[in-house]
Design a protein around this motif. Sequence first.
Motif, PDB file in Angstrom:
ATOM      1  N   LYS B 168      37.613  43.160  37.624  1.00 41.78           N
ATOM      2  CA  LYS B 168      36.730  44.295  37.870  1.00 41.78           C
ATOM      3  C   LYS B 168      37.228  45.514  37.105  1.00 41.78           C
ATOM      4  CE  LYS B 168      35.792  44.601  42.443  1.00 41.78           C
ATOM      5  NZ  LYS B 168      36.069  45.228  43.761  1.00 41.78           N
ATOM      6  N   SER B 169      36.326  46.254  36.492  1.00 41.72           N
ATOM      7  CA  SER B 169      36.711  47.536  35.895  1.00 41.72           C
ATOM      8  C   SER B 169      35.832  48.624  36.503  1.00 41.72           C
ATOM      9  CB  SER B 169      36.526  47.498  34.383  1.00 41.72           C
ATOM     10  OG  SER B 169      35.151  47.501  34.061  1.00 41.72           O
ATOM     11  N   ARG B 170      36.083  49.866  36.141  1.00 47.22           N
ATOM     12  CA  ARG B 170      35.319  50.946  36.758  1.00 47.22           C
ATOM     13  C   ARG B 170      33.824  50.826  36.467  1.00 47.22           C
ATOM     14  NH1 ARG B 170      38.943  56.116  35.561  1.00 47.22           N
ATOM     15  NH2 ARG B 170      39.793  54.518  34.201  1.00 47.22           N
ATOM     16  N   SER B 171      33.524  50.332  35.234  1.00 42.97           N
ATOM     17  CA  SER B 171      32.115  50.294  34.834  1.00 42.97           C
ATOM     18  C   SER B 171      31.468  48.937  35.125  1.00 42.97           C
ATOM     19  CB  SER B 171      32.014  50.588  33.335  1.00 42.97           C
ATOM     20  OG  SER B 171      32.726  49.586  32.628  1.00 42.97           O
ATOM     21  N   ARG B 172      32.236  48.056  35.752  1.00 44.34           N
ATOM     22  CA  ARG B 172      31.744  46.670  35.867  1.00 44.34           C
ATOM     23  C   ARG B 172      32.251  46.121  37.192  1.00 44.34           C
ATOM     24  NH1 ARG B 172      34.767  42.698  34.623  1.00 44.34           N
ATOM     25  NH2 ARG B 172      36.240  44.048  33.567  1.00 44.34           N
ATOM     26  N   LYS B 173      31.541  46.451  38.247  1.00 42.96           N
ATOM     27  CA  LYS B 173      32.034  46.096  39.570  1.00 42.96           C
ATOM     28  C   LYS B 173      31.355  44.844  40.113  1.00 42.96           C
ATOM     29  CE  LYS B 173      33.271  50.763  41.093  1.00 42.96           C
ATOM     30  NZ  LYS B 173      34.626  50.675  40.531  1.00 42.96           N
ATOM     31  N   THR B 191      38.748  27.210  51.048  1.00 44.15           N
ATOM     32  CA  THR B 191      39.586  27.128  49.849  1.00 44.15           C
ATOM     33  C   THR B 191      40.553  28.311  49.798  1.00 44.15           C
ATOM     34  OG1 THR B 191      37.707  26.136  48.682  1.00 44.15           O
ATOM     35  CG2 THR B 191      39.521  26.998  47.329  1.00 44.15           C
ATOM     36  N   PRO B 192      41.848  28.051  49.647  1.00 42.58           N
ATOM     37  CA  PRO B 192      42.797  29.162  49.557  1.00 42.58           C
ATOM     38  C   PRO B 192      42.561  30.031  48.316  1.00 42.58           C
ATOM     39  CG  PRO B 192      43.943  27.132  50.052  1.00 42.58           C
ATOM     40  CD  PRO B 192      42.528  26.748  49.683  1.00 42.58           C
ATOM     41  N   VAL B 193      42.710  31.324  48.506  1.00 40.85           N
ATOM     42  CA  VAL B 193      42.573  32.290  47.410  1.00 40.85           C
ATOM     43  C   VAL B 193      43.762  33.236  47.454  1.00 40.85           C
ATOM     44  CG1 VAL B 193      41.251  34.259  46.567  1.00 40.85           C
ATOM     45  CG2 VAL B 193      40.050  32.207  47.335  1.00 40.85           C
ATOM     46  N   GLY B 194      44.390  33.455  46.314  1.00 40.45           N
ATOM     47  CA  GLY B 194      45.467  34.427  46.216  1.00 40.45           C
ATOM     48  C   GLY B 194      45.004  35.653  45.444  1.00 40.45           C
ATOM     49  N   ILE B 195      45.348  36.812  45.953  1.00 42.21           N
ATOM     50  CA  ILE B 195      45.015  38.064  45.262  1.00 42.21           C
ATOM     51  C   ILE B 195      46.336  38.781  45.016  1.00 42.21           C
ATOM     52  CG2 ILE B 195      43.721  40.224  45.384  1.00 42.21           C
ATOM     53  CD1 ILE B 195      42.035  38.919  47.630  1.00 42.21           C
ATOM     54  N   VAL B 196      46.657  39.016  43.766  1.00 44.59           N
ATOM     55  CA  VAL B 196      47.937  39.662  43.450  1.00 44.59           C
ATOM     56  C   VAL B 196      47.665  40.881  42.567  1.00 44.59           C
ATOM     57  CG1 VAL B 196      50.217  39.404  42.425  1.00 44.59           C
ATOM     58  CG2 VAL B 196      49.153  37.452  43.582  1.00 44.59           C
ATOM     59  N   LYS B 197      48.051  42.028  43.087  1.00 45.63           N
ATOM     60  CA  LYS B 197      47.862  43.281  42.356  1.00 45.63           C
ATOM     61  C   LYS B 197      49.216  43.787  41.899  1.00 45.63           C
ATOM     62  CE  LYS B 197      45.559  47.741  43.039  1.00 45.63           C
ATOM     63  NZ  LYS B 197      44.425  48.307  43.768  1.00 45.63           N
ATOM     64  N   ASN B 198      49.304  44.238  40.676  1.00 43.69           N
ATOM     65  CA  ASN B 198      50.543  44.801  40.116  1.00 43.69           C
ATOM     66  C   ASN B 198      51.752  43.873  40.302  1.00 43.69           C
ATOM     67  OD1 ASN B 198      49.445  47.320  39.237  1.00 43.69           O
ATOM     68  ND2 ASN B 198      49.351  47.963  41.377  1.00 43.69           N
ATOM     69  N   ALA B 199      51.588  42.621  39.906  1.00 41.64           N
ATOM     70  CA  ALA B 199      52.675  41.634  40.061  1.00 41.64           C
ATOM     71  C   ALA B 199      53.955  42.134  39.410  1.00 41.64           C
ATOM     72  CB  ALA B 199      52.267  40.295  39.426  1.00 41.64           C
ATOM     73  N   ILE B 221      40.707  44.978  44.478  1.00 42.79           N
ATOM     74  CA  ILE B 221      40.539  44.255  43.220  1.00 42.79           C
ATOM     75  C   ILE B 221      40.131  45.192  42.089  1.00 42.79           C
ATOM     76  CG2 ILE B 221      39.095  42.510  42.077  1.00 42.79           C
ATOM     77  CD1 ILE B 221      39.297  41.056  44.917  1.00 42.79           C
ATOM     78  N   ASP B 222      40.983  45.228  41.055  1.00 44.42           N
ATOM     79  CA  ASP B 222      40.688  46.046  39.878  1.00 44.42           C
ATOM     80  C   ASP B 222      41.321  45.384  38.657  1.00 44.42           C
ATOM     81  OD1 ASP B 222      43.405  46.587  39.966  1.00 44.42           O
ATOM     82  OD2 ASP B 222      43.151  48.583  40.816  1.00 44.42           O
ATOM     83  N   MET B 223      41.458  46.116  37.544  1.00 46.10           N
ATOM     84  CA  MET B 223      41.960  45.518  36.307  1.00 46.10           C
ATOM     85  C   MET B 223      43.438  45.111  36.384  1.00 46.10           C
ATOM     86  SD  MET B 223      39.439  45.143  34.200  1.00 46.10           S
ATOM     87  CE  MET B 223      39.792  45.180  32.437  1.00 46.10           C
ATOM     88  N   SER B 224      44.147  45.598  37.385  1.00 43.92           N
ATOM     89  CA  SER B 224      45.563  45.224  37.507  1.00 43.92           C
ATOM     90  C   SER B 224      45.769  44.098  38.529  1.00 43.92           C
ATOM     91  CB  SER B 224      46.394  46.451  37.894  1.00 43.92           C
ATOM     92  OG  SER B 224      45.948  46.962  39.126  1.00 43.92           O
ATOM     93  N   THR B 225      44.667  43.433  38.879  1.00 40.35           N
ATOM     94  CA  THR B 225      44.706  42.370  39.883  1.00 40.35           C
ATOM     95  C   THR B 225      44.397  41.023  39.239  1.00 40.35           C
ATOM     96  OG1 THR B 225      43.775  43.976  41.437  1.00 40.35           O
ATOM     97  CG2 THR B 225      43.778  41.672  42.143  1.00 40.35           C
TER      98      THR B 225
END
Lengths: 253, 253
Positions: B168-173, B191-199, B221-225
């Motif tokens: 996701k980006s600011r202009s594309r959500k 189904t398992p889902v992992g979300i990792v931001k700023n790993a 969720i953003d571009m660093s995820t």
Amino acid sequence: MSLSRSQRKLYIVGIGPGAIEHLTKKAENALLGSEYIIGNGTYLDQISEVIKDKKIIRSGMGGEVERARKAVELGKDHIVSIISGGDANVYGMAGLVFEVAQKAGEIEIEVIPGVTAISAAASLLGAPLVNDFAIISLSDLLTPAAMIEKRLNNAAEADFVIAIYNPKSRSRKENFERAIDIIRNYRSENTPVGIVKNATREGESVIATTLGRIMEYNDMIDMSTIVLIGNSESRLWGSRIITPRGYQRKYEY
Amino acid sequence: MSLSRSQRKLYIVGIGPGAIEHLTKKAENALLGSEYIIGNGTYLDQISEVIKDKKIIRSGMGGEVERARKAVELGKDHIVSIISGGDANVYGMAGLVFEVAQKAGEIEIEVIPGVTAISAAASLLGAPLVNDFAIISLSDLLTPAAMIEKRLNNAAEADFVIAIYNPKSRSRKENFERAIDIIRNYRSENTPVGIVKNATREGESVIATTLGRIMEYNDMIDMSTIVLIGNSESRLWGSRIITPRGYQRKYEY
């Protein structure tokens, strides 16, 4: 006697593709901080200069289940590293160790990521990945052959760059040719193909060719080889493969 | 004056996912041996302690074409490193630099592989990859949206573990929700889902949840995820995700 948390831990360490210089500092520190190091001979040899003072438990290829069990058992009372070539999440030991640990009960586990053999192979070819890609192992020992073929078809049809792991073993030579036949249904004969054997290790060999000519290199392909198939936009540049990121659709350069 | 080969070279260096301890020795040596270091601010900051004495050329996000041009131009007469977060072949600078170099003429280029953000995210979740997986960027700036959707469909249908970059980006959500809707056509809500931001960076955040509950974390969720979607065999174990390698089909443990 009860041990403090800091005296017991299981590291699952990705040691990188081959040459010791691709080891990360974090992986090195985990190894240096461990009492036991568990792995197969090839990977232990790869990091021998780092682990000279350690208690080493060497197991053969194919002994993965036993190795994972031993690591979990020892990790309950010691600081232990179990090692994987490349990254432990990419056909490495992470899965099996967690599967065993889940049954064995509480244990502290930390996974240390490593440079994958695919990144190493790609670096030697220049820029073959760059865009969306799919990674498929041709070993049908652990995945049904029909599922592998389904994945090859779907990845080829959707124009993923395709990285093939385990293209061929001694007992399974025909899967590779069959995989290439599937991909040929979707990609032109001019599609760039990279073949990298023993990336960053002794006996390293790198070929950039095309889908139409890939079988000329059939003898080179074994379990220590990675094959990268470009997408419809990939191109050869001498001994390099370039897959455009897509900037050419927006910019002049 | 003509320079010897050893005084001019362009390194394309993967600096790893974030924390400096994931830098490899080989990447460190390339940086230390360079006169110029070129990169965007975030990545230059990540390696600041290694490059203090270097001539640094800092460029903004979005300035990739200009950055690649500058690196190729300088690399003809100097030793230069252009850096990428993670690995330069995984949505990194390798493609663009080779594209520019091919037009600009002869220059010596070496790519140094790095630990990808996907390996880092996977390590924080335990063992979510392990089997065949596909990596898809949702950014439709450089890849047509129809192709991205085709790839999501094909990867989901063939039961690949799926790693989503640039969700996701600011202009594309809306692309992210659309991608999840596509995957839901093929995978169960459990189904398992992992979300990792700023790993491995400041602000690191790791969530293990399910496909059915993923939208509860939409704000994270953003571009660093990076978002990892398990395959049909993946399972949650507390805050971890385990994808079996397939040994359970052959062995008891």
